[in-house]
Scaffold this motif. Structure first.
Motif, PDB file in Angstrom:
ATOM      1  N   ASP A  35      54.760   8.975  75.422  1.00 56.14           N
ATOM      2  CA  ASP A  35      55.080  10.243  76.088  1.00 56.14           C
ATOM      3  C   ASP A  35      56.294  10.059  77.008  1.00 56.14           C
ATOM      4  OD1 ASP A  35      54.131   9.016  78.467  1.00 56.14           O
ATOM      5  OD2 ASP A  35      52.098   9.603  77.939  1.00 56.14           O
ATOM      6  N   THR A  36      56.749  11.152  77.610  1.00 54.72           N
ATOM      7  CA  THR A  36      57.964  11.088  78.428  1.00 54.72           C
ATOM      8  C   THR A  36      57.730  10.310  79.722  1.00 54.72           C
ATOM      9  OG1 THR A  36      57.365  13.267  79.247  1.00 54.72           O
ATOM     10  CG2 THR A  36      59.096  13.174  77.577  1.00 54.72           C
ATOM     11  N   ALA A  37      56.500  10.334  80.241  1.00 56.60           N
ATOM     12  CA  ALA A  37      56.200   9.606  81.476  1.00 56.60           C
ATOM     13  C   ALA A  37      56.364   8.102  81.238  1.00 56.60           C
ATOM     14  CB  ALA A  37      54.780   9.923  81.942  1.00 56.60           C
ATOM     15  N   GLU A  38      55.866   7.657  80.114  1.00 56.10           N
ATOM     16  CA  GLU A  38      55.987   6.237  79.774  1.00 56.10           C
ATOM     17  C   GLU A  38      57.458   5.859  79.613  1.00 56.10           C
ATOM     18  OE1 GLU A  38      54.965   4.777  75.774  1.00 56.10           O
ATOM     19  OE2 GLU A  38      53.605   3.386  76.775  1.00 56.10           O
ATOM     20  N   GLU A  39      58.189   6.738  78.954  1.00 60.79           N
ATOM     21  CA  GLU A  39      59.607   6.474  78.716  1.00 60.79           C
ATOM     22  C   GLU A  39      60.372   6.400  80.035  1.00 60.79           C
ATOM     23  OE1 GLU A  39      61.326   9.145  75.927  1.00 60.79           O
ATOM     24  OE2 GLU A  39      63.236   8.081  75.891  1.00 60.79           O
ATOM     25  N   ALA A  40      60.077   7.325  80.953  1.00 56.71           N
ATOM     26  CA  ALA A  40      60.757   7.351  82.248  1.00 56.71           C
ATOM     27  C   ALA A  40      60.443   6.081  83.036  1.00 56.71           C
ATOM     28  CB  ALA A  40      60.313   8.586  83.036  1.00 56.71           C
ATOM     29  N   ARG A  41      59.175   5.679  83.018  1.00 56.09           N
ATOM     30  CA  ARG A  41      58.783   4.477  83.756  1.00 56.09           C
ATOM     31  C   ARG A  41      59.465   3.243  83.167  1.00 56.09           C
ATOM     32  NH1 ARG A  41      53.108   1.375  83.579  1.00 56.09           N
ATOM     33  NH2 ARG A  41      53.795  -0.371  84.873  1.00 56.09           N
ATOM     34  N   PHE A  42      59.510   3.198  81.847  1.00 53.27           N
ATOM     35  CA  PHE A  42      60.144   2.077  81.165  1.00 53.27           C
ATOM     36  C   PHE A  42      61.626   1.974  81.535  1.00 53.27           C
ATOM     37  CE2 PHE A  42      62.624   0.493  77.561  1.00 53.27           C
ATOM     38  CZ  PHE A  42      62.062  -0.749  77.382  1.00 53.27           C
ATOM     39  N   HIS A  43      62.318   3.107  81.496  1.00 52.81           N
ATOM     40  CA  HIS A  43      63.756   3.092  81.780  1.00 52.81           C
ATOM     41  C   HIS A  43      64.038   2.701  83.235  1.00 52.81           C
ATOM     42  CE1 HIS A  43      65.104   4.112  77.897  1.00 52.81           C
ATOM     43  NE2 HIS A  43      64.485   5.283  77.862  1.00 52.81           N
ATOM     44  N   ALA A  44      63.193   3.183  84.151  1.00 54.24           N
ATOM     45  CA  ALA A  44      63.361   2.838  85.562  1.00 54.24           C
ATOM     46  C   ALA A  44      63.173   1.338  85.756  1.00 54.24           C
ATOM     47  CB  ALA A  44      62.362   3.616  86.408  1.00 54.24           C
ATOM     48  N   LEU A  45      62.197   0.776  85.036  1.00 55.97           N
ATOM     49  CA  LEU A  45      61.867  -0.637  85.186  1.00 55.97           C
ATOM     50  C   LEU A  45      62.969  -1.534  84.619  1.00 55.97           C
ATOM     51  CD1 LEU A  45      59.627  -2.322  86.341  1.00 55.97           C
ATOM     52  CD2 LEU A  45      58.433  -2.200  84.155  1.00 55.97           C
TER      53      LEU A  45
END
Lengths: 149, 183
Positions: A35-45
């Motif tokens: 989902d987009t939440a996972e993607e956002a967290r991944f990119h931030a990390l």
């Protein structure tokens, strides 16, 4: 002029990269997110993690093979339910503090974290002392120098 | 008094910057300065069980290596530095000082075999890490890299980049001598 400097910088980077230290050329399977939440967290990390191979790029930007492997590993660890801090610790255990763009506050990184603040404070104190000294040296003239502003 | 101090301040600042510059120049003389220090030194080597290159159905791992020191050399047929390193490693392996274990990283089996066919095989055994999972646990980020692990399974030394005769003489042999001394 700007372009000229940029070209020079790029030439320097090309020279500085050791050509004998190589990476394999396998194709990357693109990462898929649930989902987009996972993607956002991944990119931030991954934006906060340094590529250990190329060293001047983040894990997010780098196309080095090890960066692809580590991106895959980071996503895998996220799915295992590990926190951001745990994932960073996992990488620090293996690659050292170097993988973090923002190093942890430790005795070995105190200078890095607080050095600029100390320099700023020292400068401030110095300026204050000079200003006070000048004011003390010429109080009469400052009080009435006959100029209108 | 204060005035005296401020007069010398610019000179002091220039002197400090000069020292910093000199340190930077001095440090940049080390050709291996970009190599990352391994956090594994002094710690147990990460466990692994990987297929043997020549017999893919056979697993080989850290447990099989216990009891005596070994040198783990990361290589791949795609790696030009490994080719430069190969004669040095062969000369070292021929002294039979320690077992030299090959860690074939992210390589096709056929390519790896052809490479060994062409240049010779200095290794005691070669394990194969195709997907690079074990390599992450070892903090491997390129090839070649070389680890010295003692008989108790503790990582004692690591070198990033191609081994040279100079590195063998000045770093590897002393590290081995130290292992013998502490045994």
């Amino acid at each position: 002029m700007k372009a000229w400097i940029l070209a020079l910088l790029m030439a320097c980077c090309a020279v500085a990269t050791p050509p004998v230290f190589a990476q394999a050329g396998q194709a990357e399977a693109p990462l898929t997110f649930t989902d987009t939440a996972e993607e956002a967290r991944f990119h931030a990390l991954v934006a906060e993690l340094r590529c250990v191979m190329c060293q001047n790029q983040s894990l997010a930007d780098s196309n080095a093979l090890i960066a692809r492997d580590l991106r895959r590993e980071v996503l895998e660890l996220m799915r295992q339910g590990r926190s951001d801090a745990q994932i960073k610790d996992f990488l620090v255990e293996r690659y050292g503090q170097f993988v973090l763009y923002r190093p942890q506050v430790r005795t070995s990184t105190w200078l890095l974290w607080f050095g600029p603040l100390v320099v700023l404070l020292a400068g401030g104190v110095l300026v204050a002392r000079i200003v006070r000294q000048k004011a003390a040296a010429a109080p009469a003239r400052d009080a009435d120098d006959g100029q209108e502003w | 008094m204060m005035k005296q101090a401020t007069r010398w301040l610019p000179l002091a600042v220039v002197a400090v910057l000069g020292v910093l510059l000199a340190v930077g120049v001095w440090m940049s003389r080390n050709p291996n300065r970009e190599a990352l220090p391994s956090p594994l030194i002094g710690k147990p080597a990460p466990e692994f069980h990987l297929p043997v290159l020549h017999e893919p159905e056979r697993q080989f791992g850290t447990r099989d290596l216990r009891g005596a020191p070994y040198l783990l050399n990361v290589w791949g047929s795609w790696c030009p530095g490994c080719r430069d390193e190969h004669p040095v490693l062969t000369r070292f392996a021929e002294t039979r000082r320690v077992r030299v274990v090959g860690f074939n990283w992210k390589d096709e089996q056929a390519d790896a075999m052809a490479w060994l066919e062409q240049f010779g095989n200095p290794y005691w055994v070669i394990v194969r890490d195709y997907d690079g999972q074990v390599a992450i646990n070892w903090g491997i980020y390129g090839a070649p890299e070389t680890f010295l692990v003692d008989g108790k399974g503790i990582v004692r030394w690591k070198f990033v980049g191609p081994l040279t005769d100079e590195v063998v003489q000045s770093q590897l042999l002393p590290a081995l001598a130290q292992l013998d001394a502490t045994k």
